[in-house]
Design an enzyme around this catalytic site. Structure first.
Site, short mmCIF file in Angstrom:
data_model
loop_
_atom_site.label_atom_id
_atom_site.label_comp_id
_atom_site.label_asym_id
_atom_site.label_seq_id
_atom_site.Cartn_x
_atom_site.Cartn_y
_atom_site.Cartn_z
N GLU A 258 0.84 -1.19 0.00
CA GLU A 258 0.00 0.00 0.00
C GLU A 258 0.88 1.24 0.00
OE1 GLU A 258 -2.75 -0.36 3.27
OE2 GLU A 258 -3.69 -2.15 2.43
N HIS A 281 -7.83 1.25 2.05
CA HIS A 281 -7.66 0.78 3.43
C HIS A 281 -8.36 1.70 4.41
CE1 HIS A 281 -4.86 -1.80 6.10
NE2 HIS A 281 -5.93 -1.44 6.78
N1 LIG Z 1 -9.46 -2.81 6.54
C1 LIG Z 1 -9.29 -2.24 7.71
O1 LIG Z 1 -9.25 -1.00 7.82
C2 LIG Z 1 -9.21 -3.08 8.94
C3 LIG Z 1 -8.69 -4.37 8.88
N2 LIG Z 1 -8.61 -5.13 10.01
C4 LIG Z 1 -8.07 -6.48 9.89
O2 LIG Z 1 -9.09 -7.40 10.29
C5 LIG Z 1 -8.49 -8.42 11.06
C6 LIG Z 1 -9.52 -9.09 11.93
O3 LIG Z 1 -9.92 -8.20 12.95
P1 LIG Z 1 -10.66 -8.78 14.23
O4 LIG Z 1 -11.91 -9.47 13.82
O5 LIG Z 1 -10.74 -7.71 15.25
O6 LIG Z 1 -9.59 -9.87 14.70
P2 LIG Z 1 -9.83 -11.15 15.59
O7 LIG Z 1 -8.48 -11.58 16.02
O8 LIG Z 1 -10.89 -10.85 16.60
O9 LIG Z 1 -10.46 -12.22 14.58
C7 LIG Z 1 -9.69 -12.87 13.61
C8 LIG Z 1 -10.27 -14.26 13.50
O10 LIG Z 1 -9.73 -14.92 12.35
C9 LIG Z 1 -9.47 -16.28 12.68
N3 LIG Z 1 -8.48 -16.79 11.74
C10 LIG Z 1 -7.18 -16.42 11.63
N4 LIG Z 1 -6.61 -17.07 10.58
C11 LIG Z 1 -7.59 -17.84 10.02
C12 LIG Z 1 -7.63 -18.73 8.91
N5 LIG Z 1 -6.54 -18.94 8.15
N6 LIG Z 1 -8.80 -19.33 8.63
C13 LIG Z 1 -9.91 -19.10 9.39
N7 LIG Z 1 -9.93 -18.28 10.47
C14 LIG Z 1 -8.77 -17.66 10.76
C15 LIG Z 1 -9.00 -16.21 14.12
O11 LIG Z 1 -9.15 -17.46 14.75
C16 LIG Z 1 -9.94 -15.15 14.70
O12 LIG Z 1 -11.13 -15.71 15.20
C17 LIG Z 1 -7.39 -7.68 11.84
O13 LIG Z 1 -6.38 -8.57 12.30
C18 LIG Z 1 -6.87 -6.73 10.78
O14 LIG Z 1 -5.84 -7.36 10.04
C19 LIG Z 1 -9.06 -4.68 11.23
C20 LIG Z 1 -9.58 -3.41 11.34
C21 LIG Z 1 -9.63 -2.50 10.22
O1 LIG Z 2 -7.20 -1.79 12.46
C1 LIG Z 2 -6.54 -2.38 11.57
O2 LIG Z 2 -5.91 -3.44 11.72
C2 LIG Z 2 -6.50 -1.76 10.26
O3 LIG Z 2 -6.18 -2.41 9.28
C3 LIG Z 2 -6.80 -0.29 10.16
O4 LIG Z 2 -5.61 0.22 9.60
P1 LIG Z 2 -5.32 1.79 9.60
O5 LIG Z 2 -5.36 2.25 11.03
O6 LIG Z 2 -6.43 2.40 8.78
O7 LIG Z 2 -3.98 1.88 8.99
#
Ligand SMILES: NC(=O)C1=CN([C@@H]2O[C@H](COP(=O)(O)OP(=O)(O)OC[C@H]3O[C@@H](n4cnc5c(N)ncnc54)[C@H](O)[C@@H]3O)[C@@H](O)[C@H]2O)C=CC1
Ligand SMILES: O=C(O)C(=O)COP(=O)(O)O
Length: 397
Positions: A258, A281
């Protein structure tokens, strides 16, 4: 005391750290490894988001760095083990932008089902293209959630309220919310879902886990959404399956590489495709989420630096001490070996210091103890502790 905050971290964080006596350097973009090494000179707290990598090389050079704040959920951009080995706690905001991601994904599910990307483009091109062809209600259609954690479960609840049938697959044991059904295999989810949405974390083992085989297993004319991490998906394969028509639409918010700063050029194999929503993102980028994150993580950094609290740290033992009595607290981050507490308490006893309050927590190879005593331990006794083989650092407050 200096704090460096990168990637447009919310001003709430500045207010909190400046209020605790920090000189805050607030910057808009993320930094390369070399730029970060230079910027961390004499910095004790650093705040990043998802686009700055704190590598072992950065940690090795940042001698004065006391703690790292990930002003987001994901912490895969930090070498957590290397930080822990150096006694540098990492804090994140595990729930602050969860809802923001969910609302973006819900919007995308409906937008893709109604083919809004091409509808609005045609209107901007001056073409009145009124047709129901390829457009569907989401009610009664199946949403497959891969990764049923904080975001996945909230998405499950909101999607169910829209009348969608929800199935999920998770490598961990997760309870179903509402009428959602847990499926035993990813393949079962892929072959039965009308929309597949990824909400796994960015752990190294997830790199490239969703590729040609998985796209090929998806239902014909189904939709794909990824708001997790770009490194998880083979986007060249997604492009192929979109061009063939096997996948009828996609919404992508995260990419393997990115741009580092606002306005930098963006390259992707997914640009220019029909019924594909691309966003920079922004899943967590709402005013509400960013303000909450700014406050939450800054508070954790300040409470560690100024009181020794490691509560909610993702990589070192969590200790939440009593309110601080200045001058009477010692914190000892150490290798998790027998006898540390005995030696520490012997040092207090030898100095005639009465232990008022003491908290010990261990995590894997590390231990962390915070002790409040009637009288401060002498500088010589603290130095003696710092010389112990088990000691990573000893600090007094
Ligand atoms: N696009 C964005 O702006 C954002 C992206 N994210 C991403 O979203 C991810 C998830 O966030 P949360 O739900 O809070 O995390 P979390 O840790 O609560 O949930 C992730 C889940 O995925 C499962 N998991 C991991 N690898 C797996 C696989 N290969 N197959 C199946 N299940 C699997 C884990 O067991 C867990 O239950 C974060 O780690 C981050 O990378 C989070 C916030 C913002
Ligand atoms: O909360 C996360 O893991 C995100 O991916 C959000 O990313 P950012 O804070 O928008 O760079």
């Amino acid at each position: 005391m200096k704090a460096l905050l990168l990637e447009n971290i919310h001003p709430a964080a500045v207010e909190i750290l400046e209020g605790r006596g920090y000189q805050v350097d607030l910057r808009a973009g993320s930094l390369s490894e070399d730029e970060l090494i230079e910027a961390l000179d004499s910095v004790s707290l650093v705040g990043i988001r998802s686009n700055t990598n704190v590598t072992e090389r950065v940690l090795e050079s940042a001698a004065g760095l006391e703690a790292i704040g990930c002003f987001c959920i994901g912490t895969n951009q930090v070498d957590l083990a290397a930080a822990a080995a150096r006694g540098v706690p990492v804090f994140n905001a595990p729930y602050s932008n969860t809802r923001s991601v969910v609302e973006l994904v819900i919007a995308e599910i409906i937008a893709l089902a109604r083919r809004l990307p091409e509808k609005t483009q045609r209107m901007h091109d001056g073409v009145w293209d009124k047709s129901a062809k390829g457009s569907h209600e989401v009610r009664g259609r199946t949403l497959g959630i891969v990764g049923y954690g904080n975001i996945g479960t909230q998405l499950s609840t909101v999607a169910e309220a829209l009348g969608m049938d929800v199935v999920f697959y998770d490598t961990a044991d997760r309870p179903a919310h509402g009428t959602a059904r847990r499926l035993r295999t990813l393949k079962e989810l892929l072959t039965t879902s009308d929309v597949v949405s990824l909400h796994v974390d960015g752990r190294p083992g997830n790199a490239g886990f969703f590729g040609a085989e998985e796209f090929g297993a998806m239902k014909s004319r189904s939709m794909f959404i990824n708001a997790s991490r770009g490194m998880v998906v083979d986007y060249d394969s997604l492009r192929d399956h979109l061009l063939s028509g096997h996948i009828a639409g996609a919404a992508i918010d995260v990419f393997p590489a990115e741009p580092k700063a606002q306005g930098d050029p963006f390259e992707s194999a997914l640009r220019g495709l029909d019924n594909v929503i691309l966003t920079p993102h922004i899943g967590g980028s709402t005013q509400e989420a960013q303000e909450e994150i700014g406050w939450f993580v800054a508070e954790k950094l300040a409470r560690f630096a100024l009181e020794g609290s490691t509560a909610l740290s993702v990589n070192v033992p969590a200790v939440l001490p009593q309110p601080l009595t200045p001058g009477h607290r010692l914190g000892l981050l150490h290798h998790n070996v027998p006898g540390v507490l005995a030696e520490l308490n012997a040092a207090f006893a030898a100095a005639g210091d009465n232990v008022i309050d003491q908290h010990l927590s261990t995590k894997d190879q590390l231990g962390y103890v915070v002790a409040d005593t009637s009288d401060p331990l002498s500088a010589a006794a603290v130095e003696q502790l710092r010389g112990a083989e088990y000691c990573i650092w000893a600090r007094t407050w």
